[in-house]
Design a protein around this motif. Structure first.
Motif, PDB file in Angstrom:
ATOM      1  N   MET A   1     143.856  -9.324 106.930  1.00 56.71           N
ATOM      2  CA  MET A   1     143.462 -10.088 108.065  1.00 56.71           C
ATOM      3  C   MET A   1     144.607 -10.487 108.975  1.00 56.71           C
ATOM      4  O   MET A   1     145.592 -11.098 108.406  1.00 56.71           O
ATOM      5  N   LEU A   2     144.436 -10.404 110.205  1.00 60.80           N
ATOM      6  CA  LEU A   2     145.382 -10.887 111.115  1.00 60.80           C
ATOM      7  C   LEU A   2     145.460 -12.210 111.310  1.00 60.80           C
ATOM      8  O   LEU A   2     144.264 -12.730 111.811  1.00 60.80           O
ATOM      9  N   LYS A   3     146.445 -12.962 110.841  1.00 60.07           N
ATOM     10  CA  LYS A   3     146.556 -14.472 111.281  1.00 60.07           C
ATOM     11  C   LYS A   3     147.704 -14.893 112.326  1.00 60.07           C
ATOM     12  O   LYS A   3     147.553 -16.007 112.591  1.00 60.07           O
ATOM     13  N   GLU A 159     150.085 -10.500 107.107  1.00 60.67           N
ATOM     14  CA  GLU A 159     149.111 -11.165 107.835  1.00 60.67           C
ATOM     15  C   GLU A 159     149.581 -11.484 109.171  1.00 60.67           C
ATOM     16  O   GLU A 159     148.927 -11.917 110.148  1.00 60.67           O
ATOM     17  N   ALA A 160     150.699 -10.971 109.874  1.00 58.50           N
ATOM     18  CA  ALA A 160     151.298 -11.117 111.021  1.00 58.50           C
ATOM     19  C   ALA A 160     151.852  -9.949 111.487  1.00 58.50           C
ATOM     20  O   ALA A 160     152.314  -8.705 111.125  1.00 58.50           O
ATOM     21  N   ILE A 161     151.872  -9.966 112.947  1.00 54.70           N
ATOM     22  CA  ILE A 161     152.454  -8.778 113.869  1.00 54.70           C
ATOM     23  C   ILE A 161     153.764  -9.361 114.689  1.00 54.70           C
ATOM     24  O   ILE A 161     153.470 -10.588 115.185  1.00 54.70           O
ATOM     25  N   TRP A 210     146.213  -2.913 121.771  1.00 50.42           N
ATOM     26  CA  TRP A 210     144.861  -3.018 121.521  1.00 50.42           C
ATOM     27  C   TRP A 210     144.159  -2.436 120.445  1.00 50.42           C
ATOM     28  O   TRP A 210     143.177  -3.026 119.838  1.00 50.42           O
ATOM     29  N   GLU A 211     144.298  -1.319 120.155  1.00 49.42           N
ATOM     30  CA  GLU A 211     143.716  -0.368 119.119  1.00 49.42           C
ATOM     31  C   GLU A 211     144.379  -0.965 117.798  1.00 49.42           C
ATOM     32  O   GLU A 211     143.383  -0.946 116.945  1.00 49.42           O
ATOM     33  N   VAL A 212     145.658  -1.474 117.705  1.00 51.62           N
ATOM     34  CA  VAL A 212     145.946  -2.177 116.510  1.00 51.62           C
ATOM     35  C   VAL A 212     145.306  -3.305 116.236  1.00 51.62           C
ATOM     36  O   VAL A 212     144.938  -3.687 115.081  1.00 51.62           O
ATOM     37  N   LEU A 213     145.232  -4.171 117.358  1.00 52.56           N
ATOM     38  CA  LEU A 213     144.799  -5.496 117.266  1.00 52.56           C
ATOM     39  C   LEU A 213     143.347  -5.385 116.695  1.00 52.56           C
ATOM     40  O   LEU A 213     142.929  -6.107 115.856  1.00 52.56           O
ATOM     41  N   GLU A 214     142.431  -4.724 117.560  1.00 51.69           N
ATOM     42  CA  GLU A 214     141.155  -4.514 117.070  1.00 51.69           C
ATOM     43  C   GLU A 214     140.892  -4.082 115.662  1.00 51.69           C
ATOM     44  O   GLU A 214     140.044  -4.575 114.845  1.00 51.69           O
ATOM     45  N   ARG A 216     142.925  -4.480 113.238  1.00 50.58           N
ATOM     46  CA  ARG A 216     143.495  -5.451 112.191  1.00 50.58           C
ATOM     47  C   ARG A 216     142.295  -6.727 112.188  1.00 50.58           C
ATOM     48  O   ARG A 216     142.319  -7.206 110.857  1.00 50.58           O
ATOM     49  N   ILE A 217     141.818  -7.133 113.222  1.00 54.24           N
ATOM     50  CA  ILE A 217     140.899  -8.206 113.035  1.00 54.24           C
ATOM     51  C   ILE A 217     139.594  -7.816 112.544  1.00 54.24           C
ATOM     52  O   ILE A 217     138.905  -8.700 111.904  1.00 54.24           O
TER      53      ILE A 217
END
Length: 219
Positions: A1-3, A159-161, A210-214, A216-217
């Motif tokens: 999960m992206l934190k 858990e981070a980018i 945004w592809e990566v963010l969506e 990851r969440i």
């Protein structure tokens, strides 16, 4: 999960390279050092002031390097008053904060510069953690600044980018185990991919981000 999202500052939050280049030119011109765009790209971007002035003024003692560094940073602060956030940055911040994703800053800039730039951009209070060169024993390309940010956030690297614009910054982020975006404000996608960038973007509105963010969440 992206934190968490962890950002470099110069060249990442803001396209500040032209102001830095001019500040170096004004400061080092009297010493006969010509700051070309090529020299800036290869020997200045992403490096610490300590290493920059040691390389450009090798005939002077360390004490003089520190004096010139202070002059350069003062010149930069005068030149930086009109800087604006990189396109899409504030929207990304809002998106992250609405989802409980925390924000951190990791920069080789001194605290005074970081505070000045964040204030100009109107984002001083957006970061939960701020790591400047003053707070760590070793700056980028050493992973220590990113490792320190991860520890203060109390999360794992996966858990981070991270977001970086320079080879030294990218090496630091990857050395800390972070998935990293290369921001193309000064270097090419080829240059940043070569030093480890997982993806590259021109602004924070790029679909690749945004592809990566969506994804990851949703994980």
């Amino acid at each position: 999960m992206l934190k968490a999202l962890i950002f470099d500052m110069d060249g990442t939050l803001v396209h500040s390279d032209p102001a830095h280049l001019e500040a170096f030119a004004q400061t080092l011109g009297p010493q006969g050092v010509v700051i070309s765009e090529d020299l800036y790209r290869t020997s200045i971007i992403g490096h610490t002031n300590e290493s920059i002035f040691a390389a450009l003024l090798p005939h002077l003692p360390v004490e003089e390097h520190e004096v010139y560094a202070e002059r350069k940073e003062a010149a930069f602060r005068r030149l930086a008053l009109e800087l604006k956030p990189l396109e899409g940055l504030l929207e990304l911040f809002d998106w992250a904060e609405a989802r409980g994703i925390r924000l951190a800053l990791v920069t080789n800039a001194p605290l005074l510069n970081a505070a000045h730039i964040l204030d100009i951009l109107g984002i001083t209070n957006r970061f939960e953690v701020k790591i400047t060169i003053d707070q760590v024993e070793r700056g980028k390309p050493d992973p220590l600044p990113y490792v320190t940010a991860i520890e203060r956030l109390g999360i794992r690297a996966e858990e981070a980018i991270a977001f970086e614009d320079s080879p030294s910054g990218m090496r630091a982020a990857k050395g800390a185990g972070l998935f990293s975006f290369g921001v193309l404000t000064g270097l090419s996608a080829t240059e940043l991919t070569k030093v480890g960038a997982d993806r590259t973007i021109e602004t924070f509105r790029d679909s690749a981000l945004w592809e990566v963010l969506e994804r990851r969440i949703a994980a």
